[in-house]
Design a protein around this motif. Structure first.
Motif, PDB file in Angstrom:
ATOM      1  N   GLU A   1       0.813  -1.213   0.000  1.00 51.52           N
ATOM      2  CA  GLU A   1       0.000   0.000   0.000  1.00 51.52           C
ATOM      3  C   GLU A   1       0.849   1.267   0.000  1.00 51.52           C
ATOM      4  O   GLU A   1       0.322   2.370   0.080  1.00 51.52           O
ATOM      5  N   SER A   2       2.173   1.116  -0.072  1.00 48.67           N
ATOM      6  CA  SER A   2       3.061   2.264   0.081  1.00 48.67           C
ATOM      7  C   SER A   2       3.315   3.024  -1.211  1.00 48.67           C
ATOM      8  O   SER A   2       3.978   4.065  -1.194  1.00 48.67           O
ATOM      9  N   LEU A   3       2.818   2.507  -2.338  1.00 49.56           N
ATOM     10  CA  LEU A   3       3.038   3.224  -3.594  1.00 49.56           C
ATOM     11  C   LEU A   3       2.248   4.524  -3.584  1.00 49.56           C
ATOM     12  O   LEU A   3       1.058   4.535  -3.242  1.00 49.56           O
ATOM     13  N   PRO A   4       2.844   5.645  -3.984  1.00 51.82           N
ATOM     14  CA  PRO A   4       2.114   6.910  -3.994  1.00 51.82           C
ATOM     15  C   PRO A   4       1.047   6.928  -5.072  1.00 51.82           C
ATOM     16  O   PRO A   4       1.222   6.341  -6.150  1.00 51.82           O
ATOM     17  N   GLU A   5      -0.099   7.562  -4.762  1.00 50.32           N
ATOM     18  CA  GLU A   5      -1.146   7.693  -5.761  1.00 50.32           C
ATOM     19  C   GLU A   5      -0.707   8.687  -6.835  1.00 50.32           C
ATOM     20  O   GLU A   5      -0.012   9.669  -6.551  1.00 50.32           O
ATOM     21  N   SER A   6      -1.108   8.413  -8.051  1.00 47.11           N
ATOM     22  CA  SER A   6      -0.721   9.295  -9.155  1.00 47.11           C
ATOM     23  C   SER A   6      -1.364  10.666  -8.981  1.00 47.11           C
ATOM     24  O   SER A   6      -2.522  10.781  -8.591  1.00 47.11           O
ATOM     25  N   ASP A   7      -0.589  11.696  -9.252  1.00 46.21           N
ATOM     26  CA  ASP A   7      -1.059  13.078  -9.151  1.00 46.21           C
ATOM     27  C   ASP A   7      -0.548  13.828 -10.366  1.00 46.21           C
ATOM     28  O   ASP A   7       0.670  13.994 -10.531  1.00 46.21           O
ATOM     29  N   PRO A   8      -1.468  14.262 -11.246  1.00 51.93           N
ATOM     30  CA  PRO A   8      -1.034  14.936 -12.478  1.00 51.93           C
ATOM     31  C   PRO A   8      -0.253  16.220 -12.221  1.00 51.93           C
ATOM     32  O   PRO A   8       0.453  16.703 -13.095  1.00 51.93           O
ATOM     33  N   ARG A   9      -0.362  16.754 -11.007  1.00 49.82           N
ATOM     34  CA  ARG A   9       0.352  18.004 -10.700  1.00 49.82           C
ATOM     35  C   ARG A   9       1.815  17.751 -10.344  1.00 49.82           C
ATOM     36  O   ARG A   9       2.607  18.694 -10.226  1.00 49.82           O
ATOM     37  N   LEU A  10       2.166  16.487 -10.126  1.00 50.87           N
ATOM     38  CA  LEU A  10       3.521  16.161  -9.717  1.00 50.87           C
ATOM     39  C   LEU A  10       4.200  15.296 -10.767  1.00 50.87           C
ATOM     40  O   LEU A  10       3.529  14.534 -11.487  1.00 50.87           O
ATOM     41  N   PRO A  11       5.517  15.413 -10.862  1.00 49.43           N
ATOM     42  CA  PRO A  11       6.231  14.525 -11.794  1.00 49.43           C
ATOM     43  C   PRO A  11       6.156  13.091 -11.291  1.00 49.43           C
ATOM     44  O   PRO A  11       6.238  12.835 -10.091  1.00 49.43           O
ATOM     45  N   SER A  12       5.965  12.153 -12.181  1.00 49.31           N
ATOM     46  CA  SER A  12       5.832  10.752 -11.777  1.00 49.31           C
ATOM     47  C   SER A  12       7.204  10.180 -11.450  1.00 49.31           C
ATOM     48  O   SER A  12       8.209  10.571 -12.059  1.00 49.31           O
ATOM     49  N   PRO A  13       7.265   9.267 -10.470  1.00 47.94           N
ATOM     50  CA  PRO A  13       8.552   8.627 -10.163  1.00 47.94           C
ATOM     51  C   PRO A  13       9.081   7.877 -11.382  1.00 47.94           C
ATOM     52  O   PRO A  13       8.303   7.392 -12.219  1.00 47.94           O
ATOM     53  N   ALA A  14      10.369   7.786 -11.474  1.00 50.91           N
ATOM     54  CA  ALA A  14      10.965   7.098 -12.621  1.00 50.91           C
ATOM     55  C   ALA A  14      10.556   5.631 -12.622  1.00 50.91           C
ATOM     56  O   ALA A  14      10.726   4.928 -11.625  1.00 50.91           O
ATOM     57  N   ASN A  15       9.988   5.209 -13.736  1.00 51.47           N
ATOM     58  CA  ASN A  15       9.654   3.800 -13.958  1.00 51.47           C
ATOM     59  C   ASN A  15       8.856   3.196 -12.808  1.00 51.47           C
ATOM     60  O   ASN A  15       9.332   2.356 -12.045  1.00 51.47           O
ATOM     61  N   GLU A  16       7.602   3.625 -12.679  1.00 52.33           N
ATOM     62  CA  GLU A  16       6.735   3.149 -11.596  1.00 52.33           C
ATOM     63  C   GLU A  16       6.575   1.629 -11.624  1.00 52.33           C
ATOM     64  O   GLU A  16       6.537   0.983 -10.581  1.00 52.33           O
ATOM     65  N   LYS A  17       6.461   1.057 -12.832  1.00 49.10           N
ATOM     66  CA  LYS A  17       6.274  -0.394 -12.933  1.00 49.10           C
ATOM     67  C   LYS A  17       7.478  -1.142 -12.372  1.00 49.10           C
ATOM     68  O   LYS A  17       7.327  -2.172 -11.697  1.00 49.10           O
ATOM     69  N   ALA A  18       8.664  -0.623 -12.621  1.00 46.67           N
ATOM     70  CA  ALA A  18       9.867  -1.286 -12.120  1.00 46.67           C
ATOM     71  C   ALA A  18       9.914  -1.222 -10.595  1.00 46.67           C
ATOM     72  O   ALA A  18      10.306  -2.189  -9.921  1.00 46.67           O
ATOM     73  N   ILE A  19       9.502  -0.069 -10.023  1.00 44.68           N
ATOM     74  CA  ILE A  19       9.480   0.077  -8.566  1.00 44.68           C
ATOM     75  C   ILE A  19       8.487  -0.911  -7.962  1.00 44.68           C
ATOM     76  O   ILE A  19       8.782  -1.597  -6.975  1.00 44.68           O
ATOM     77  N   ALA A  20       7.289  -0.994  -8.558  1.00 44.95           N
ATOM     78  CA  ALA A  20       6.269  -1.915  -8.053  1.00 44.95           C
ATOM     79  C   ALA A  20       6.744  -3.362  -8.146  1.00 44.95           C
ATOM     80  O   ALA A  20       6.559  -4.161  -7.217  1.00 44.95           O
ATOM     81  N   SER A  21       7.374  -3.707  -9.271  1.00 46.23           N
ATOM     82  CA  SER A  21       7.863  -5.078  -9.449  1.00 46.23           C
ATOM     83  C   SER A  21       8.930  -5.419  -8.415  1.00 46.23           C
ATOM     84  O   SER A  21       8.968  -6.533  -7.881  1.00 46.23           O
ATOM     85  N   MET A  22       9.825  -4.441  -8.127  1.00 44.76           N
ATOM     86  CA  MET A  22      10.868  -4.686  -7.143  1.00 44.76           C
ATOM     87  C   MET A  22      10.263  -4.906  -5.755  1.00 44.76           C
ATOM     88  O   MET A  22      10.646  -5.826  -5.026  1.00 44.76           O
ATOM     89  N   LEU A  23       9.275  -4.068  -5.377  1.00 51.51           N
ATOM     90  CA  LEU A  23       8.637  -4.213  -4.074  1.00 51.51           C
ATOM     91  C   LEU A  23       7.899  -5.547  -3.967  1.00 51.51           C
ATOM     92  O   LEU A  23       7.933  -6.203  -2.920  1.00 51.51           O
ATOM     93  N   GLU A  24       7.233  -5.953  -5.039  1.00 52.52           N
ATOM     94  CA  GLU A  24       6.524  -7.238  -5.038  1.00 52.52           C
ATOM     95  C   GLU A  24       7.510  -8.387  -4.870  1.00 52.52           C
ATOM     96  O   GLU A  24       7.262  -9.327  -4.096  1.00 52.52           O
ATOM     97  N   ALA A  25       8.636  -8.324  -5.599  1.00 56.06           N
ATOM     98  CA  ALA A  25       9.635  -9.400  -5.521  1.00 56.06           C
ATOM     99  C   ALA A  25      10.206  -9.497  -4.104  1.00 56.06           C
ATOM    100  O   ALA A  25      10.410 -10.602  -3.574  1.00 56.06           O
TER     101      ALA A  25
END
Length: 294
Positions: free
Chosen positions: A41-65
Protein backbone atom coordinates in the motif's frame (compact mmCIF):
# COMPACT_ATOMS: atom_id res chain seq x y z
CA UNK A 1 -16.81 -26.69 10.69
CA UNK A 2 -13.69 -28.11 9.03
CA UNK A 3 -10.68 -25.87 8.52
CA UNK A 4 -9.39 -26.61 5.03
CA UNK A 5 -7.97 -23.26 3.92
CA UNK A 6 -6.36 -20.51 6.00
CA UNK A 7 -5.48 -17.02 4.77
CA UNK A 8 -2.76 -15.22 6.73
CA UNK A 9 -2.47 -11.48 6.10
CA UNK A 10 1.11 -10.43 6.81
CA UNK A 11 2.06 -6.78 7.30
CA UNK A 12 5.78 -7.19 6.75
CA UNK A 13 6.64 -3.65 7.75
CA UNK A 14 5.14 -4.25 11.21
CA UNK A 15 7.28 -7.31 11.91
CA UNK A 16 4.26 -9.62 12.17
CA UNK A 17 6.19 -12.89 12.00
CA UNK A 18 4.04 -14.16 14.88
CA UNK A 19 1.01 -14.04 12.56
CA UNK A 20 2.73 -16.32 10.06
CA UNK A 21 3.92 -18.68 12.78
CA UNK A 22 0.44 -19.00 14.28
CA UNK A 23 -1.10 -19.59 10.84
CA UNK A 24 1.52 -22.23 10.01
CA UNK A 25 0.90 -24.00 13.32
CA UNK A 26 -2.86 -24.05 12.75
CA UNK A 27 -2.49 -25.20 9.15
CA UNK A 28 -0.25 -28.06 10.27
CA UNK A 29 -2.63 -29.04 13.07
CA UNK A 30 -5.63 -29.17 10.74
CA UNK A 31 -3.90 -30.35 7.56
CA UNK A 32 -5.10 -27.14 5.92
CA UNK A 33 -3.83 -25.25 2.90
CA UNK A 34 -2.21 -21.93 3.81
CA UNK A 35 -2.09 -18.72 1.79
CA UNK A 36 0.34 -16.03 2.98
CA UNK A 37 -0.82 -12.65 1.63
CA UNK A 38 0.70 -9.19 1.62
CA UNK A 39 -0.59 -5.95 0.09
CA UNK A 40 1.80 -3.19 -0.94
CA UNK A 41 0.00 0.00 0.00
CA UNK A 42 3.06 2.26 0.08
CA UNK A 43 3.04 3.22 -3.59
CA UNK A 44 2.11 6.91 -3.99
CA UNK A 45 -1.15 7.69 -5.76
CA UNK A 46 -0.72 9.29 -9.16
CA UNK A 47 -1.06 13.08 -9.15
CA UNK A 48 -1.03 14.94 -12.48
CA UNK A 49 0.35 18.00 -10.70
CA UNK A 50 3.52 16.16 -9.72
CA UNK A 51 6.23 14.53 -11.79
CA UNK A 52 5.83 10.75 -11.78
CA UNK A 53 8.55 8.63 -10.16
CA UNK A 54 10.97 7.10 -12.62
CA UNK A 55 9.65 3.80 -13.96
CA UNK A 56 6.73 3.15 -11.60
CA UNK A 57 6.27 -0.39 -12.93
CA UNK A 58 9.87 -1.29 -12.12
CA UNK A 59 9.48 0.08 -8.57
CA UNK A 60 6.27 -1.92 -8.05
CA UNK A 61 7.86 -5.08 -9.45
CA UNK A 62 10.87 -4.69 -7.14
CA UNK A 63 8.64 -4.21 -4.07
CA UNK A 64 6.52 -7.24 -5.04
CA UNK A 65 9.63 -9.40 -5.52
CA UNK A 66 11.00 -8.36 -2.11
CA UNK A 67 7.66 -9.11 -0.42
CA UNK A 68 7.39 -12.52 -2.11
CA UNK A 69 10.91 -13.39 -0.98
CA UNK A 70 10.10 -12.36 2.59
CA UNK A 71 6.91 -14.44 2.68
CA UNK A 72 8.67 -17.47 1.22
CA UNK A 73 11.35 -17.13 3.88
CA UNK A 74 8.65 -17.16 6.57
CA UNK A 75 7.22 -20.34 5.02
CA UNK A 76 10.53 -22.18 4.64
CA UNK A 77 10.09 -24.30 7.74
CA UNK A 78 6.39 -24.96 7.21
CA UNK A 79 5.43 -28.61 6.86
CA UNK A 80 2.25 -27.64 5.02
CA UNK A 81 1.24 -26.50 1.54
CA UNK A 82 1.87 -22.76 1.37
CA UNK A 83 0.94 -20.33 -1.39
CA UNK A 84 2.13 -16.73 -1.57
CA UNK A 85 0.01 -13.84 -2.83
CA UNK A 86 1.39 -10.29 -3.16
CA UNK A 87 -0.38 -7.36 -4.82
CA UNK A 88 -0.18 -3.59 -4.94
CA UNK A 89 -3.36 -2.08 -3.54
CA UNK A 90 -5.58 -1.94 -0.49
CA UNK A 91 -4.98 -4.74 1.99
CA UNK A 92 -8.64 -5.27 2.89
CA UNK A 93 -9.61 -5.60 -0.78
CA UNK A 94 -6.89 -8.20 -1.42
CA UNK A 95 -7.85 -10.15 1.70
CA UNK A 96 -11.55 -10.16 0.85
CA UNK A 97 -10.84 -11.37 -2.69
CA UNK A 98 -8.59 -14.16 -1.46
CA UNK A 99 -11.15 -15.28 1.11
CA UNK A 100 -13.78 -15.50 -1.62
CA UNK A 101 -11.50 -17.08 -4.26
CA UNK A 102 -10.16 -19.74 -1.90
CA UNK A 103 -13.39 -20.21 0.11
CA UNK A 104 -11.25 -19.68 3.19
CA UNK A 105 -12.37 -21.04 6.54
CA UNK A 106 -10.20 -18.75 8.69
CA UNK A 107 -8.31 -15.48 8.36
CA UNK A 108 -5.26 -14.93 10.58
CA UNK A 109 -4.18 -11.31 10.93
CA UNK A 110 -2.35 -8.95 13.26
CA UNK A 111 -4.13 -6.19 15.22
CA UNK A 112 -2.63 -3.50 13.00
CA UNK A 113 -1.91 0.08 13.88
CA UNK A 114 -3.86 3.07 12.56
CA UNK A 115 -1.73 4.79 9.94
CA UNK A 116 -3.78 7.94 9.43
CA UNK A 117 -6.87 9.86 10.59
CA UNK A 118 -9.25 7.77 8.49
CA UNK A 119 -7.99 4.55 10.07
CA UNK A 120 -8.20 6.05 13.55
CA UNK A 121 -11.87 6.84 12.92
CA UNK A 122 -13.02 3.92 10.80
CA UNK A 123 -10.56 1.26 11.87
CA UNK A 124 -7.54 -0.60 10.60
CA UNK A 125 -7.41 -3.33 7.96
CA UNK A 126 -8.35 -5.88 10.64
CA UNK A 127 -11.44 -3.84 11.53
CA UNK A 128 -12.58 -3.54 7.92
CA UNK A 129 -12.10 -7.23 7.16
CA UNK A 130 -13.94 -8.28 10.32
CA UNK A 131 -16.92 -6.09 9.41
CA UNK A 132 -17.38 -7.88 6.10
CA UNK A 133 -17.78 -11.15 7.98
CA UNK A 134 -16.75 -13.53 5.19
CA UNK A 135 -15.11 -15.95 7.64
CA UNK A 136 -13.92 -16.06 11.25
CA UNK A 137 -10.95 -13.81 11.98
CA UNK A 138 -8.15 -14.70 14.39
CA UNK A 139 -6.29 -11.57 15.56
CA UNK A 140 -2.83 -12.59 16.75
CA UNK A 141 -1.42 -10.49 19.58
CA UNK A 142 0.93 -12.91 21.36
CA UNK A 143 4.43 -13.58 20.08
CA UNK A 144 4.58 -17.28 20.97
CA UNK A 145 4.67 -20.63 19.21
CA UNK A 146 2.86 -22.41 22.03
CA UNK A 147 -0.48 -24.05 21.20
CA UNK A 148 -3.66 -22.66 22.71
CA UNK A 149 -4.28 -24.27 26.07
CA UNK A 150 -6.87 -22.01 27.74
CA UNK A 151 -9.69 -20.57 25.65
CA UNK A 152 -12.53 -18.36 26.85
CA UNK A 153 -15.63 -17.85 24.71
CA UNK A 154 -17.92 -14.94 25.51
CA UNK A 155 -21.53 -16.07 25.07
CA UNK A 156 -24.46 -13.64 24.91
CA UNK A 157 -26.72 -16.39 23.49
CA UNK A 158 -26.79 -14.85 20.03
CA UNK A 159 -26.07 -17.08 17.00
CA UNK A 160 -22.88 -15.06 16.45
CA UNK A 161 -21.50 -15.82 19.91
CA UNK A 162 -22.33 -19.50 19.44
CA UNK A 163 -20.45 -19.40 16.12
CA UNK A 164 -17.43 -17.88 17.87
CA UNK A 165 -17.46 -20.54 20.59
CA UNK A 166 -17.89 -23.28 18.01
CA UNK A 167 -14.99 -21.95 15.94
CA UNK A 168 -12.78 -21.65 19.03
CA UNK A 169 -13.50 -25.28 19.92
CA UNK A 170 -12.62 -26.30 16.36
CA UNK A 171 -9.41 -24.25 16.20
CA UNK A 172 -8.03 -25.56 19.50
CA UNK A 173 -9.68 -28.91 20.32
CA UNK A 174 -7.16 -29.91 23.02
CA UNK A 175 -7.53 -26.60 24.88
CA UNK A 176 -9.64 -26.08 27.97
CA UNK A 177 -12.69 -24.10 26.85
CA UNK A 178 -14.54 -21.91 29.32
CA UNK A 179 -17.88 -20.32 28.41
CA UNK A 180 -18.55 -17.00 30.08
CA UNK A 181 -21.68 -14.84 30.11
CA UNK A 182 -21.74 -11.29 31.44
CA UNK A 183 -25.07 -9.67 32.27
CA UNK A 184 -26.01 -6.28 33.58
CA UNK A 185 -29.30 -4.98 34.92
CA UNK A 186 -29.49 -1.32 33.90
CA UNK A 187 -29.33 1.02 36.87
CA UNK A 188 -32.41 2.91 35.66
CA UNK A 189 -34.39 -0.35 35.57
CA UNK A 190 -33.33 -1.24 39.12
CA UNK A 191 -34.31 2.24 40.31
CA UNK A 192 -37.69 1.93 38.60
CA UNK A 193 -38.30 -1.41 40.31
CA UNK A 194 -37.54 0.12 43.70
CA UNK A 195 -39.75 3.15 43.02
CA UNK A 196 -42.78 0.96 42.28
CA UNK A 197 -42.38 -0.81 45.60
CA UNK A 198 -40.05 -3.71 44.82
CA UNK A 199 -38.15 -4.66 47.97
CA UNK A 200 -34.38 -5.11 48.02
CA UNK A 201 -34.90 -8.79 48.75
CA UNK A 202 -37.12 -9.15 45.66
CA UNK A 203 -34.52 -7.30 43.58
CA UNK A 204 -31.82 -9.65 44.83
CA UNK A 205 -34.00 -12.66 43.93
CA UNK A 206 -34.51 -11.16 40.46
CA UNK A 207 -30.74 -10.86 39.96
CA UNK A 208 -30.21 -14.42 41.17
CA UNK A 209 -32.94 -15.71 38.86
CA UNK A 210 -31.27 -14.03 35.87
CA UNK A 211 -27.94 -15.58 36.84
CA UNK A 212 -29.48 -19.06 37.21
CA UNK A 213 -31.24 -18.71 33.86
CA UNK A 214 -27.91 -17.76 32.27
CA UNK A 215 -26.23 -20.80 33.86
CA UNK A 216 -28.93 -23.07 32.43
CA UNK A 217 -28.52 -21.57 28.96
CA UNK A 218 -24.73 -21.91 29.18
CA UNK A 219 -25.11 -25.58 30.07
CA UNK A 220 -27.28 -25.98 26.97
CA UNK A 221 -24.67 -24.25 24.79
CA UNK A 222 -21.94 -26.45 26.29
CA UNK A 223 -23.97 -29.55 25.46
CA UNK A 224 -24.53 -28.34 21.89
CA UNK A 225 -20.80 -27.76 21.48
CA UNK A 226 -20.08 -31.22 22.93
CA UNK A 227 -17.29 -29.87 25.12
CA UNK A 228 -16.56 -30.44 28.80
CA UNK A 229 -15.40 -26.94 29.66
CA UNK A 230 -16.33 -24.74 32.60
CA UNK A 231 -19.15 -22.21 32.57
CA UNK A 232 -19.18 -18.88 34.38
CA UNK A 233 -21.69 -16.07 34.81
CA UNK A 234 -20.48 -12.64 35.88
CA UNK A 235 -22.37 -9.45 36.63
CA UNK A 236 -21.47 -6.13 35.08
CA UNK A 237 -20.97 -4.37 31.80
CA UNK A 238 -19.96 -7.07 29.25
CA UNK A 239 -17.11 -5.02 27.77
CA UNK A 240 -15.63 -4.24 31.19
CA UNK A 241 -16.01 -7.85 32.36
CA UNK A 242 -14.39 -9.26 29.23
CA UNK A 243 -11.55 -6.75 29.31
CA UNK A 244 -10.87 -7.86 32.90
CA UNK A 245 -10.79 -11.48 31.74
CA UNK A 246 -8.58 -10.60 28.75
CA UNK A 247 -6.08 -8.86 31.03
CA UNK A 248 -6.12 -11.53 33.72
CA UNK A 249 -3.69 -13.87 31.99
CA UNK A 250 -6.13 -16.76 32.41
CA UNK A 251 -6.59 -17.25 28.65
CA UNK A 252 -4.46 -17.75 25.55
CA UNK A 253 -7.43 -16.99 23.30
CA UNK A 254 -10.73 -15.18 23.79
CA UNK A 255 -13.59 -15.67 21.32
CA UNK A 256 -16.32 -13.14 20.59
CA UNK A 257 -19.31 -13.03 18.29
CA UNK A 258 -19.94 -9.79 16.40
CA UNK A 259 -22.86 -8.44 14.37
CA UNK A 260 -23.47 -5.20 12.52
CA UNK A 261 -27.02 -4.11 13.28
CA UNK A 262 -27.07 -0.79 11.43
CA UNK A 263 -25.02 1.44 9.17
CA UNK A 264 -22.93 2.83 12.00
CA UNK A 265 -22.07 -0.54 13.54
CA UNK A 266 -21.12 -1.87 10.12
CA UNK A 267 -18.65 1.00 9.81
CA UNK A 268 -17.20 0.69 13.29
CA UNK A 269 -16.63 -2.49 15.27
CA UNK A 270 -18.91 -2.92 18.23
CA UNK A 271 -17.66 -1.37 21.45
CA UNK A 272 -17.24 -4.71 23.23
CA UNK A 273 -15.07 -6.23 20.49
CA UNK A 274 -13.08 -3.03 20.06
CA UNK A 275 -12.38 -2.69 23.79
CA UNK A 276 -11.36 -6.33 24.11
CA UNK A 277 -9.11 -6.09 21.05
CA UNK A 278 -7.45 -2.97 22.41
CA UNK A 279 -6.96 -4.24 25.96
CA UNK A 280 -6.30 -7.94 25.48
CA UNK A 281 -2.83 -9.37 25.81
CA UNK A 282 -4.01 -12.67 24.34
CA UNK A 283 -5.20 -13.55 20.84
CA UNK A 284 -8.80 -12.73 19.92
CA UNK A 285 -11.13 -14.72 17.67
CA UNK A 286 -14.02 -12.81 16.06
CA UNK A 287 -16.85 -14.59 14.29
CA UNK A 288 -19.82 -12.92 12.66
CA UNK A 289 -21.49 -15.78 10.87
CA UNK A 290 -24.52 -17.38 12.48
CA UNK A 291 -23.98 -21.12 12.89
CA UNK A 292 -26.93 -23.32 13.65
CA UNK A 293 -27.34 -25.00 17.03
CA UNK A 294 -29.50 -27.74 15.55
Amino acid sequence: MTIKTIIAAIALEHGEQQVARRAIRLAAAHGARLVLAHAIESLPESDPRLPSPANEKAIASMLEAEAIASLRQLAESAAVQVEVEVECGKADQLIERLIRDHAADLLVIGPGRPQNLRERIFGSTADRVVRVGLCPVLVVKRATDDPYRRVIAAVDFSPMSFAAAQTAAQIAPPAKLELIHAFEIPHTFEQAMLKVGTSQAELDRYREAKAQTAYAELRSVRADLAVAGKIRVVRGDPATALVRVARSGRADLIALGIQGKNAVSRLILGSVARRVLAASSCDVLLAGGAMSRD
